[in-house]
Design a protein around this motif. Sequence first.
Motif, PDB file in Angstrom:
ATOM      1  N   MET A 173       0.793  -1.156  -0.086  1.00  8.98           N
ATOM      2  CA  MET A 173      -0.051   0.168   0.021  1.00  8.98           C
ATOM      3  C   MET A 173       0.906   1.300  -0.063  1.00  8.98           C
ATOM      4  N   SER A 174       2.128   1.375   0.889  1.00 15.02           N
ATOM      5  CA  SER A 174       2.681   2.436   0.743  1.00 15.02           C
ATOM      6  C   SER A 174       3.556   2.629  -0.589  1.00 15.02           C
ATOM      7  N   GLY A 175       3.899   1.684  -1.344  1.00 12.54           N
ATOM      8  CA  GLY A 175       4.658   1.663  -2.541  1.00 12.54           C
ATOM      9  C   GLY A 175       3.327   2.115  -3.722  1.00 12.54           C
ATOM     10  N   ASP A 176       2.319   1.804  -3.390  1.00 12.76           N
ATOM     11  CA  ASP A 176       1.281   1.892  -4.280  1.00 12.76           C
ATOM     12  C   ASP A 176       0.747   3.503  -4.237  1.00 12.76           C
ATOM     13  N   LYS A 177       1.157   4.146  -2.788  1.00 10.56           N
ATOM     14  CA  LYS A 177       0.662   5.586  -2.791  1.00 10.56           C
ATOM     15  C   LYS A 177       1.848   6.475  -3.293  1.00 10.56           C
ATOM     16  N   HIS A 178       3.258   6.261  -3.215  1.00 12.54           N
ATOM     17  CA  HIS A 178       4.322   6.725  -3.528  1.00 12.54           C
ATOM     18  C   HIS A 178       4.425   6.579  -5.074  1.00 12.54           C
ATOM     19  N   GLY A 179       4.008   5.305  -5.572  1.00 13.90           N
ATOM     20  CA  GLY A 179       3.993   5.112  -7.138  1.00 13.90           C
ATOM     21  C   GLY A 179       2.931   6.205  -7.825  1.00 13.90           C
ATOM     22  N   ALA A 180       1.880   6.247  -7.181  1.00 13.92           N
ATOM     23  CA  ALA A 180       0.894   7.267  -7.782  1.00 13.92           C
ATOM     24  C   ALA A 180       1.183   8.665  -7.869  1.00 13.92           C
ATOM     25  N   PHE A 181       1.849   9.181  -6.708  1.00 16.40           N
ATOM     26  CA  PHE A 181       2.700  10.422  -6.669  1.00 16.40           C
ATOM     27  C   PHE A 181       3.592  10.633  -7.768  1.00 16.40           C
ATOM     28  N   LEU A 182       4.484   9.538  -7.935  1.00 17.36           N
ATOM     29  CA  LEU A 182       5.494   9.602  -8.899  1.00 17.36           C
ATOM     30  C   LEU A 182       4.971   9.647 -10.437  1.00 17.36           C
ATOM     31  N   ILE A 183       3.789   8.823 -10.643  1.00 13.64           N
ATOM     32  CA  ILE A 183       3.200   8.881 -11.973  1.00 13.64           C
ATOM     33  C   ILE A 183       2.627  10.428 -12.070  1.00 13.64           C
ATOM     34  N   GLN A 184       2.121  10.809 -11.009  1.00 16.21           N
ATOM     35  CA  GLN A 184       1.387  12.332 -11.323  1.00 16.21           C
ATOM     36  C   GLN A 184       2.637  13.277 -11.737  1.00 16.21           C
ATOM     37  N   MET A 222      -2.643   3.677  -8.165  1.00 14.93           N
ATOM     38  CA  MET A 222      -2.032   3.370  -9.376  1.00 14.93           C
ATOM     39  C   MET A 222      -2.955   3.065 -10.636  1.00 14.93           C
ATOM     40  N   HIS A 223      -3.680   2.030  -9.983  1.00 17.70           N
ATOM     41  CA  HIS A 223      -4.598   1.485 -10.991  1.00 17.70           C
ATOM     42  C   HIS A 223      -5.949   2.598 -11.375  1.00 17.70           C
ATOM     43  N   GLU A 224      -6.422   3.422 -10.485  1.00 19.32           N
ATOM     44  CA  GLU A 224      -7.085   4.514 -10.927  1.00 19.32           C
ATOM     45  C   GLU A 224      -6.612   5.337 -11.669  1.00 19.32           C
ATOM     46  N   LEU A 225      -5.370   6.030 -11.724  1.00 19.59           N
ATOM     47  CA  LEU A 225      -4.429   6.708 -12.495  1.00 19.59           C
ATOM     48  C   LEU A 225      -4.489   6.144 -14.090  1.00 19.59           C
ATOM     49  N   TYR A 226      -3.892   4.843 -13.909  1.00 14.39           N
ATOM     50  CA  TYR A 226      -3.890   4.031 -15.478  1.00 14.39           C
ATOM     51  C   TYR A 226      -4.407   2.683 -15.104  1.00 14.39           C
ATOM     52  N   PRO A 227      -5.422   2.285 -15.656  1.00 11.30           N
ATOM     53  CA  PRO A 227      -6.258   0.953 -15.483  1.00 11.30           C
ATOM     54  C   PRO A 227      -5.221  -0.049 -15.995  1.00 11.30           C
ATOM     55  N   ALA A 228      -4.287  -0.025 -16.778  1.00 11.36           N
ATOM     56  CA  ALA A 228      -3.505  -1.111 -17.255  1.00 11.36           C
ATOM     57  C   ALA A 228      -2.261  -1.607 -15.949  1.00 11.36           C
ATOM     58  N   ILE A 229      -2.467  -0.591 -15.124  1.00 11.34           N
ATOM     59  CA  ILE A 229      -1.719  -1.071 -13.781  1.00 11.34           C
ATOM     60  C   ILE A 229      -2.633  -1.935 -12.830  1.00 11.34           C
ATOM     61  N   GLU A 230      -2.344  -3.097 -12.819  1.00 12.92           N
ATOM     62  CA  GLU A 230      -3.224  -4.310 -12.388  1.00 12.92           C
ATOM     63  C   GLU A 230      -3.100  -3.970 -10.557  1.00 12.92           C
ATOM     64  N   SER A 231      -4.191  -3.757  -9.794  1.00 13.15           N
ATOM     65  CA  SER A 231      -4.086  -3.615  -8.378  1.00 13.15           C
ATOM     66  C   SER A 231      -4.144  -5.088  -7.667  1.00 13.15           C
ATOM     67  N   ILE A 235       9.469  -0.139  -7.110  1.00 11.69           N
ATOM     68  CA  ILE A 235       9.110   0.545  -6.084  1.00 11.69           C
ATOM     69  C   ILE A 235       9.407  -0.277  -4.891  1.00 11.69           C
ATOM     70  N   ASP A 236      10.381  -0.199  -4.269  1.00  9.95           N
ATOM     71  CA  ASP A 236      10.640  -1.033  -2.862  1.00  9.95           C
ATOM     72  C   ASP A 236      10.486  -2.470  -2.999  1.00  9.95           C
ATOM     73  N   TYR A 237       9.677  -3.171  -2.129  1.00 15.60           N
ATOM     74  CA  TYR A 237       9.539  -4.383  -2.624  1.00 15.60           C
ATOM     75  C   TYR A 237      10.491  -5.284  -2.922  1.00 15.60           C
ATOM     76  N   PRO A 238      11.613  -5.412  -2.559  1.00 17.59           N
ATOM     77  CA  PRO A 238      12.757  -6.180  -3.036  1.00 17.59           C
ATOM     78  C   PRO A 238      12.786  -7.713  -3.385  1.00 17.59           C
ATOM     79  N   GLY A 239      12.033  -8.435  -2.678  1.00 21.38           N
ATOM     80  CA  GLY A 239      12.016 -10.013  -2.788  1.00 21.38           C
ATOM     81  C   GLY A 239      11.476 -10.174  -4.290  1.00 21.38           C
ATOM     82  N   PHE A 240      10.319  -9.176  -4.792  1.00 19.98           N
ATOM     83  CA  PHE A 240      10.069  -9.577  -6.010  1.00 19.98           C
ATOM     84  C   PHE A 240      10.711  -8.798  -7.297  1.00 19.98           C
ATOM     85  N   ASN A 241      10.882  -7.547  -6.798  1.00 22.72           N
ATOM     86  CA  ASN A 241      11.445  -6.451  -7.676  1.00 22.72           C
ATOM     87  C   ASN A 241      13.005  -6.750  -8.162  1.00 22.72           C
ATOM     88  N   LEU A 242      13.770  -7.142  -7.224  1.00 20.86           N
ATOM     89  CA  LEU A 242      15.178  -7.485  -7.587  1.00 20.86           C
ATOM     90  C   LEU A 242      15.356  -8.791  -8.625  1.00 20.86           C
TER      91      LEU A 242
END
Length: 374
Positions: free
Chosen positions: A10-21, A40-49, A91-98
């Motif tokens: 959720m925190s990454g989603d918030k930071h991601g939304a600000f970054l997208i804007q 993030m999904h609200e800004l761009y529906p192609a981003i899956e929630s 955005i953060d979430y290293p186990g998956f993102n790295l």
Amino acid sequence: MKFCIIAGEMSGDKHGAFLIQELTSLHPDLSFFGLGGDRMHELYPAIESWADEAAVVGFVEVLKRFNWFKTYLLNIQDTICQERPEALILIDYPGFNLRLAARIHKLCPQTKIIYFISPQVWAWHRGRIPKMAKILDLMLCIFPFEKPLFNNAGLQTEFVGHPLVDDIKKKHNPGIRESDLIGFFPGSRTREIERHFPVFIKTAIMLKKTHPSWRFETAASNQRLADLMRTMVNDYGLTPEALDIRVGNYHDLMDRASVAAVASGTATLEAALHELPYVLVYKVSTLTYWVARALINIQFLGMVNILARRPVVRELIQHQFTPIATASEIERLMDPNVRREVLFKMKEAVAQLGQGGSAHQAAEAIMKLLQQSH
């Protein structure tokens, strides 16, 4: 220009939304796809929630859902290879993102890989820093001490300040502090509440006996968790008035409470920015705790203490987190002289996080990297 962006909490989603804007204000014809949360999904529906399901904490818990994560990893990898975006923003979430970064670096070398909110590898796996330098094109870090660590490994790094500084500036209301109010922040996940909240209830029972005028309030992130907390309070024979459970009062409670007990995580930094003295608490499964003990090589768990390089905030971890120890520290912090001293040291620590504008600085650094590569 097309960007893929990934956040898993959720925190990454918030930071991601600000970054997208911020990115779209610099470059209006950008488009985005990827994985995130509702914002993030609200800004761009192609981003899956997916963040509701993806925000799993603990080694054991992640292992139980290994196949679920692997399916998502392979699916987003295939989509990136088909879409060929200019940039992959993690955005953060290293186990998956790295893991995803390593795969995309090999399969789509033309896609620039940018990490926003760097993984805290300095705490648990410094040996990964040189490997990250080989697969990432830009690191955007939010703590000042991270920049030299990544730069020294040959990874282009920018310190952009902490996103929470902006967040709390908007929400902080310093004039409403209540001298007899104690705040409890058990975490926003069911498992965290199951582990932390019973200790908070017992702490409230103990303190009420010795300090009858003190009041206790907790913040639930949604109605379902509030109902779970109310059931727990009822099981201990307390009346609803003895421990006030409210939904959506999170930042308001941080401004109103005089002292708090806060579960380790982002909330501890938020409390410091709200100028709220607190005791840090945390409890995980026994196996997760011992695995973490073996991996983590830092002196402190709390970011205020890490920034200050000294124990500004008391940390009660695992078996140390008891009602007696929590109540004792709350009593200590309610002393006006102690409170004043802790507040001064907390402010010194969080002053290192910058003056705000984190998402804007991150967006500018990303666009600059892409301009350099064209």
